[in-house]
Design an enzyme around this catalytic site. Structure first.
Site, PDB file in Angstrom:
ATOM      1  N   CYS A   5       0.830  -1.203   0.000  1.00  0.00           N
ATOM      2  CA  CYS A   5       0.000   0.000   0.000  1.00  0.00           C
ATOM      3  C   CYS A   5       0.865   1.254   0.000  1.00  0.00           C
ATOM      4  O   CYS A   5       0.581   2.221  -0.715  1.00  0.00           O
ATOM      5  CB  CYS A   5      -0.927  -0.006   1.220  1.00  0.00           C
ATOM      6  SG  CYS A   5      -2.081   1.385   1.287  1.00  0.00           S
ATOM      7  N   CYS A  33      -6.328  -4.360   6.974  1.00  0.00           N
ATOM      8  CA  CYS A  33      -7.521  -3.510   6.994  1.00  0.00           C
ATOM      9  C   CYS A  33      -8.648  -4.038   6.122  1.00  0.00           C
ATOM     10  O   CYS A  33      -9.819  -3.811   6.411  1.00  0.00           O
ATOM     11  CB  CYS A  33      -7.156  -2.082   6.597  1.00  0.00           C
ATOM     12  SG  CYS A  33      -6.738  -1.860   4.844  1.00  0.00           S
TER      13      CYS A  33
END
Length: 356
Positions: free
Chosen positions: A103, A195
């Protein structure tokens, strides 16, 4: 004219204080929250991730307190392609990816930085715990919160347009400062786990996307000692949840030694067989102050987030990073990053492709 900086605000305490410090330092700061899911409720809730509706609201409230403009950027499609699909594909190929690292690489410092530069911003500010000066990345003073490992994949050009204001501050000090500034996220819990896996069940998440693929679990001799529903549910070094039919002859625990996606075979064995002294890494990035090592360079290497640091000799050759460890490491997993350090300074990284 002050520098224009874009503050990536996840909704947590770190990014809020980083944005506040940048504004206080006189930069022209704009806050932005990244919407990483087309359906935020499908991602983690309860302030445990960085993809929820609560996080977006917390980020907006923090921006209001700081007194900076605030926007939400929709990165859901890019995040799904570059992080979620990459995560699933890596496991399907028998590797163990780090989605937070990906990410940072693909979203925060490629997609976001590219858009920020196109809009005339000079840098991107984040709440990562790492020090950065003159384009040189170093560990945070808070060893327990240091995030230089997950930033080790960034290029020199990306680091030149990044700001990490929290690297000289402990997490306790960050929380105290947030409270003093009147930021309501001062006591917000840190995010944990992955997440985009709402219930924390990685194996179940992968099974939904890859389906059941039964195969054998074998020992080092090739004898079948159990079975599985998908090799993607395992990682090198794993001890628990192996579903082995019978104990080892010596009665000692067995660990996952390797995952072969083509034959869908998981090999298990004693802990001693996990030891690796040589590592090969692909897609190397040389981002530190030292010249690229065409001859073996004495340095240190970290092989997973918050993992042990090993003395080593590293060399770039044929587009690969070759690392010889001074002492063997256990459970080195393909797909993780090997990040090189000279003391507390990051000098380069690569994605582990093989270890022996």
């Amino acid at each position: 004219m002050s520098l224009r900086v874009l503050a990536a605000m996840s909704g947590g305490v770190d990014s809020a204080v980083a944005a506040a410090r940048a504004a206080e330092a006189g930069y022209d700061v704009t806050g932005v929250h990244l919407a990483l899911s087309s359906n935020p409720r499908s991602y983690r809730t309860g302030a445990r991730g960085c993809c929820t509706l609560e996080d977006s609201r917390d980020a907006r409230r923090a921006a209001d307190v700081i007194g900076i403009p605030f926007y939400v950027w929709d990165m859901a499609e890019r995040f799904h392609r570059d992080v979620v699909e990459d995560f699933v594909g890596e496991y399907a190929a028998g590797r163990t990816p780090n989605p937070c690292l990906r990410c940072n690489e693909k979203i925060k410092f490629t997609a976001v930085l590219d858009r920020a530069m196109a809009l005339g911003f000079d840098a991107v500010v984040t709440g990562h715990h790492a020090r950065l000066a003159g384009g040189v990345l170093r560990r945070s003073v808070d060893a327990g919160k240091d995030q230089s490992y997950v930033l080790g994949v960034l290029t020199r050009e990306q680091l030149a347009h990044a700001m990490f204001p929290l690297g000289d501050t402990t997490k306790a000090q960050v929380r105290a400062e947030a409270a003093d500034r009147g930021l309501t996220v001062a006591d917000k819990p840190d995010s944990h786990d992955i997440c985009f896996i709402a219930d924390g069940d990685t194996r179940g998440f992968l099974a939904e996307r890859l389906g059941a693929e039964p195969g054998p679990i074998v020992d080092e001799s090739g004898a079948v000692v159990g079975g599985h529903d998908g090799a993607y549910g395992f990682t090198v070094g794993q001890r628990k949840g192996l579903r082995i039919d019978r104990p080892a002859p010596d009665g000692r625990p067995r660990y996952v030694l390797s995952i072969e996606p083509v034959s869908n075979t998981v090999t298990v064995g004693p802990r001693a067989s996990l030891a690796a002294s040589s590592i090969v890494g692909e897609r190397p990035v040389w981002n530190g102050p030292l010249p690229e090592p065409v001859a073996p360079l004495a340095c240190q290497v970290q092989l997973r987030a918050h993992g042990e640091v090993y003395g080593c000799r590293a060399q770039l050759s044929g587009g690969e990073l070759h690392v010889e460890l001074d002492t063997p490491a256990a459970g080195v997993a393909a797909g993780q990053a090997a990040v090189l350090y000279d003391g507390d300074t990051v000098i380069g990284s690569a994605t582990i492709s093989a270890a022996r």
